[in-house]
Structure formats: C-alpha cells, structure tokens
Scaffold this motif. Structure first.
Motif, mmCIF file in Angstrom:
data_model
loop_
_atom_site.group_PDB
_atom_site.id
_atom_site.type_symbol
_atom_site.label_atom_id
_atom_site.label_comp_id
_atom_site.label_asym_id
_atom_site.label_seq_id
_atom_site.Cartn_x
_atom_site.Cartn_y
_atom_site.Cartn_z
ATOM 1 N N GLN A 125 0.820 -1.206 0.000
ATOM 2 C CA GLN A 125 0.000 0.000 0.000
ATOM 3 C C GLN A 125 0.855 1.259 0.000
ATOM 4 O O GLN A 125 0.604 2.196 -0.752
ATOM 5 C CB GLN A 125 -0.914 -0.021 1.237
ATOM 6 N N TYR A 164 -7.819 15.871 -0.884
ATOM 7 C CA TYR A 164 -8.132 14.467 -1.183
ATOM 8 C C TYR A 164 -9.334 14.421 -2.117
ATOM 9 O O TYR A 164 -10.410 14.921 -1.808
ATOM 10 C CB TYR A 164 -8.441 13.660 0.083
ATOM 11 N N SER A 194 -12.100 8.578 -5.670
ATOM 12 C CA SER A 194 -12.276 7.937 -6.968
ATOM 13 C C SER A 194 -13.755 8.021 -7.341
ATOM 14 O O SER A 194 -14.622 7.666 -6.557
ATOM 15 C CB SER A 194 -11.835 6.471 -6.884
ATOM 16 N N TYR A 200 -14.839 10.995 -14.987
ATOM 17 C CA TYR A 200 -14.127 10.208 -13.968
ATOM 18 C C TYR A 200 -12.774 10.853 -13.700
ATOM 19 O O TYR A 200 -12.032 11.174 -14.630
ATOM 20 C CB TYR A 200 -13.959 8.770 -14.457
ATOM 21 N N GLY A 233 -10.212 9.573 -11.712
ATOM 22 C CA GLY A 233 -9.106 8.668 -11.395
ATOM 23 C C GLY A 233 -8.867 8.582 -9.906
ATOM 24 O O GLY A 233 -9.412 9.364 -9.113
ATOM 25 N N GLU A 234 -8.028 7.626 -9.527
ATOM 26 C CA GLU A 234 -7.729 7.450 -8.106
ATOM 27 C C GLU A 234 -7.001 8.674 -7.565
ATOM 28 O O GLU A 234 -6.000 9.111 -8.108
ATOM 29 C CB GLU A 234 -6.862 6.200 -7.901
ATOM 30 N N ARG A 235 -7.564 9.250 -6.495
ATOM 31 C CA ARG A 235 -7.033 10.467 -5.857
ATOM 32 C C ARG A 235 -6.939 11.633 -6.837
ATOM 33 O O ARG A 235 -6.104 12.527 -6.693
ATOM 34 C CB ARG A 235 -5.666 10.195 -5.211
ATOM 35 N N THR A 263 -6.045 11.726 -10.113
ATOM 36 C CA THR A 263 -4.803 11.761 -10.891
ATOM 37 C C THR A 263 -4.971 12.430 -12.257
ATOM 38 O O THR A 263 -3.992 12.860 -12.850
ATOM 39 C CB THR A 263 -4.261 10.329 -11.104
#
Length: 589
Positions: free
Chosen positions: A202, A422, A425, A467, A469-471, A473
C-alpha cells in the motif's frame, strides 16, 4: 469465553440458517452411521434366508437407501451452499462493524496504524473468520455425533477392543492439544507478517509517482522482498508445525488399525470375536476415524480464524479517544465566534506543541496564522473540529465549550480547505456533492461557479460525470483545489479553515483560487494558515506562532512596524519576488 461470546453474537441474525445447518449435519451423520448397521442386519438375517425372500427384501432396502441418500443430497447441498452463505453474511456484518468503527476512531489511531494493516484486517482476516463461522459449529457437531455414535456401536461390538482404542484416542487428544498451543502462536505471527506485506504494498503503490521520479523501483523491490521473506519464513514455520501435527495424528490413526488387526486376531483365535464382526468393526472404525480427520483438517482453519478474530476484536475494543459527552447538545444557529482559552496541547510522549494559547476571533472575522514549520499552526486548526483533544484549557464557539457539543453538529459548522486535497475515486459531481450529499444538480453547479471551476468542467467530454481517477490523478493541483473549494461552498459552513490552500500552486491557479477563497470567506469566521503572506494582508488579525508560543499578533501594517518575525518573513518573500524580476530583466537584456 469473552472472545467466544463476541463471536457467537454474529450468529443471532441467522439463527434459522444456523439451526438448519446443524439439522442437516445431523441427517448426514445419522445416514452415514446407519449404513454399516443396515449391512450388519442384512448379513445376520436377510442374506441367510431363501433367495426369493432376499430378492424381495433387498428391493425395499434399495428403495429405502435411495431415499436416504436423496435426503443426504439435499442436506449436504444446504450445508455447502446456505452454510457458506450464512458465513458470508456474518463476514459482511463483521466488515460493516469494523469499517464503521474505523470511521469513529480518532486521528491519533491513524497516526499510529498503517492503512495496509487495516486493509488486511478488513479483507484477509475476515475471510478466515467467515470460514470458521460456517465450518466450525458444523464440523464439531458432525464430529461429535459420528464419534459418539460410532463409539457406542464399537463398545457394543467388542468392549475389550474398544477400551484399548480409548487409550489411543486419549493419547491422540493430548498430542493434538500440545501441538495446537504451538500453532496458535505461529498463526498469529502469520497475520502480523501478512499485514506487514500489505502495508508495504500500500505504501509503495500510493507513492508510485515518487518512486518512479527518484528511480527507486529497485529499492522498493528490496524493501518488499524483505517483508515478503519474513512472511514466507512465518509460513514455513506454520507448515512445519502443521506437518508435525498431521504426521503425528496420522501415526495414531495407523496405530488404531494396528491394534484392531493384532488384538482382533487374538480375540478371534480365542473365540471371543467372529471374523464378520471384525469386518463390521473396521467399518465403524473408519466412521470413527472420519470425524477425527475432519477435526485435524479443521485445526488449521480454526487457528487462522481464531487469530483473525482476535485481531478483529483488537480494533473493535479500541475506544475512540474523542466522543460525544453524555450530555452533549447540538450546535444550532451558529454565529461563528471562536475563543481559544488558555489552550495547551501535546501529542503522546512529546513536548507541548501549543502552550497556554489565548485567542478570540469575532464572528465573521478572519484570523491568519503564520510561522515556521512545527510551530503548531495545523494543530491549532485541528483542535477546533476536535480532530484532537486539547490537553489543557478549552475552546469555545459562541460561548459554548466544543466538548459540550455533538461532534456531528460541531463539524457540520466547520469547512476545511487543505493544501493536500483528497479527491475520491469517482466523478467530479460525486466529489463536489460530498460537501452535501442531498444537493441538487443546480446547487452543485452553483458551487462550482463560485469555485471558478464550472467552465473547466463543461469543457470536459463528460462534464460533471467525468471520472477523475484514483485520488484525482487526471486533474491538476489547481483543479483539485477548486473542486475541494466547491465542496465547501456546497457545505456552506459558518466557520472556515484554510490550511495553506494556495501554497503549492502556480500563479495563474493561485489567482483563480484566491478569488474563490475570498468569495468563500465572506460572512464567515475564517482561520487561514498562510504560506504566501501577500494573501493575508487584509486579515483582521495575524498570529505569529513559533515553537515558543504566540510570538507576535496584530494587523498586517502593525506587524510590519514592529519589524519582528512577521516583517522578516514578509520582506524575505517580497525581496525574493523583486530578485526574480531583476534576474529576468537582466537575462532579457
């Protein structure tokens, strides 16, 4: 027993499935026990009769056996399918309780625990627990039934031979108990080591951009390999322990058959046992051994589930450090007056971060915090929504101690825009609506307009449904910051905390965001942690915090006249800008 009580409470919503599972286990056990008895009856009675009688009787026996095994089919189907479904539902309930409890825990818990370890508890541990929840009672129940049933029949068949087998069984139980104590420690170590692996994964994947930018892939591989090797070593120990356990019990099983053949042969020679009874005895010994093998195989599952449930309860037993007081009331009709009254704070086992701070901010005013890193600016702000608890003094909102307020109402009245935004997603719309989940589409768009991000969102192919993206991106730093500001616009709090919200942005992004923040700050009590001092010149009061406490306080002009720490910081920034302009001018010529 305390752990057992906590475990069994998860069966309560599924009592019908649980009892049906045990009932089906009873049917399967009784049918398995009945077959050798039926065969014995046929051998001693029916098969000794006339041919016509045998053929007539065997037809009824065949139909009865077929009916029995049809029943066994449905019982086994229920055990395998609905038994597992019960376990999966219990796992889901435990995961819900664990996640819900993690949401309640204070920031201090997350300061001390790794996300990878928490993920391991939510996923790996709970799977092992669900397998134990399903197979545990069922396997024990079936084993007890078969063992006791087979044991009684074995006693009836030959008392002497069965007494010898009791001695071997007791030896097997003692051996198993001794080995289980060793395995319990090893399987707990397994859990800790796999948590370490998850934590390493992680940590590395979350920072993959930093890893690649510093070309440190090989270093990360080495660190992962170290955690992976420790887990492998722990697994090797567990398998060696399991090997000794299984091999030892396999030896005892072989001892059973050795005793049956030798002692049984002696009894046949003495005329105390007939050969057909010995054959039947062997059939029941197989039934007797079957649950023992089942329990042996179940041991590993039990140890994993037990270790997992202990880790699960460790989290649930962790009490949140910050909770509502018993007589807490809601904060209603917020004006926004804030007072820090002789406030002190220190983290665990560390020196004081804040020491006897007294500050009053009138409703609608803006206070700016400046000072060196480690001076306590972020801590000062984190105490207001009770992310941490003051260790001395008190904080008041509209004259009420925040410890007398419900956490939900307190935090609902406070909006926070941080430097490190933060982004969840999902879509842009999802992220803005996080500020108020019941907001309409028009309210979300209005919040985006106020944050100077609406036009950019409309330029995207899927607009608000894009969308991110994760965090986040797929978004720039400035775009993420404006989405975070839109989120707070939607929340519409009376108190605002801006934690270095523009410090990491380029000049153009800062211009847009500063306009948004000024609009957001209107008619709200605002605390600003400032990195660029040019943005706080209009603050009603500026507080200079150092590791020694409040070094200076006053308005921008007053602090410049004092010619102290603030003036030095301000001149350094101003001279830096002047120096850059002169350098560019000289380079141009």
């Amino acid at each position: 027993m305390e752990l057992f009580k906590k475990f069994t409470k998860y069966y309560k919503p599924y009592r019908f499935l649980f009892y049906m599972d045990l009932f089906c286990a009873l049917l399967v056990s009784l049918i398995d026990l009945s077959f050798p008895l039926i065969l014995n009856i046929l051998n001693r009675g029916v098969f000794l009769g006339e041919t016509e009688n045998i053929i007539k009787t065997i037809g009824y026996v065949g139909i009865a056996l077929l009916a029995m095994y049809v029943v066994r089919y449905f019982a086994q189907y229920f055990i395998t399918s609905w038994g597992h479904i019960m376990g999966a539902r219990m796992e889901s309930d435990m995961r819900r309780d664990l996640f819900s409890h993690l949401q309640k825990l204070s920031f201090s818990y997350y300061d001390k625990n790794n996300t990878g370890d928490m993920m391991s508890r939510i996923v790996s541990d709970l799977f092992d627990i669900s397998e134990l929840a399903h197979h545990g009672p069922e396997n024990i129940f079936m084993s007890v039934l078969k063992l006791s049933g087979a044991f009684i029949i074995l006693l009836l068949l030959n008392f002497k031979l069965t007494l010898i087998l009791i001695g071997v069984t007791l030896g097997m139980i003692l051996f198993s108990f001794y080995r289980n104590k060793k395995m319990r420690t090893i399987f707990m170590d397994n859990r800790l080591k796999i948590s370490s692996v998850n934590s390493r994964v992680q940590d590395s994947l979350a920072g993959v951009r930093v890893v690649k930018s510093f070309v440190n892939e090989e270093y990360e591989n080495e660190r992962f390999e170290e955690s992976n090797r420790r887990f492998l070593d722990s697994k090797n120990k567990s398998y060696r322990a399991m090997g000794g356990y299984m091999a030892g019990n396999s030896f005892f099983q072989g001892l059973f058959y050795t005793i049956i053949i030798t002692v049984g042969g002696i009894l046949i020679a003495k005329g105390e046992l007939v050969a057909t009874d010995l054959a039947l005895y062997v059939l029941y010994v197989n039934i007797y051994m079957n649950p023992i093998e089942l329990l042996l195989n179940f041991t590993e599952q039990f140890q994993k589930g037990y270790a997992g449930f202990r880790r699960f309860t460790e989290v649930l037993d962790t009490e949140p450090e910050i909770v509502d007081a018993l007589d807490a009331t809601d904060l209603e009709q917020v004006n926004g007056e804030i007072e820090y009254r002789d406030v002190s704070f220190s983290y665990e086992d560390s020196v004081k971060v804040l020491d006897h701070i007294s500050v009053k901010i009138k409703a609608g005013e803006t206070m700016a915090l400046v000072g060196p890193s480690g001076g306590g600016k972020t801590t000062f702000c984190s105490l207001l929504p009770r992310f941490y608890e003051v260790t001395g003094g008190s904080i008041l909102i509209d004259g009420r101690d925040i410890r007398s307020l419900t956490l939900n109402s307190l935090r609902s009245a406070i909006g926070i825009v941080q430097q490190d935004v933060y982004i969840f997603s999902g879509s842009i719309k999802d992220n803005i609506s996080y500020g108020r989940l019941d907001a309409t589409d028009e309210e979300i768009k209005e919040a985006a307009r106020n944050a100077n991000i609406h036009e950019f969102i409309l330029s995207l192919p899927e607009g608000y449904d894009t969308y991110v993206g994760e965090r986040g991106t797929r978004l720039s730093g400035g775009q993420k910051q404006r989405i975070a500001i839109a989120r707070v616009f939607l929340k519409n709090p009376k108190i605002l905390i801006l934690d270095e919200a523009t410090s990491a942005l380029d000049n153009e992004s800062e211009k847009y965001i500063q306009e948004s923040l000024e609009r957001l700050s209107q008619n709200r009590t605002t605390i600003v942690i400032a990195h660029r001092l040019s943005t706080i010149r209009n603050a009603d009061e500026i507080l200079v915090l150092t590791d020694e406490g409040v070094a200076e306080r006053g308005k921008h002009a007053d602090l410049l006249q004092i010619d102290g720490i603030y003036a030095r910081y301000y001149n350094m920034q101003f001279e830096g800008i002047e120096g850059n302009i002169n350098a560019e001018h000289n380079e141009w010529h």
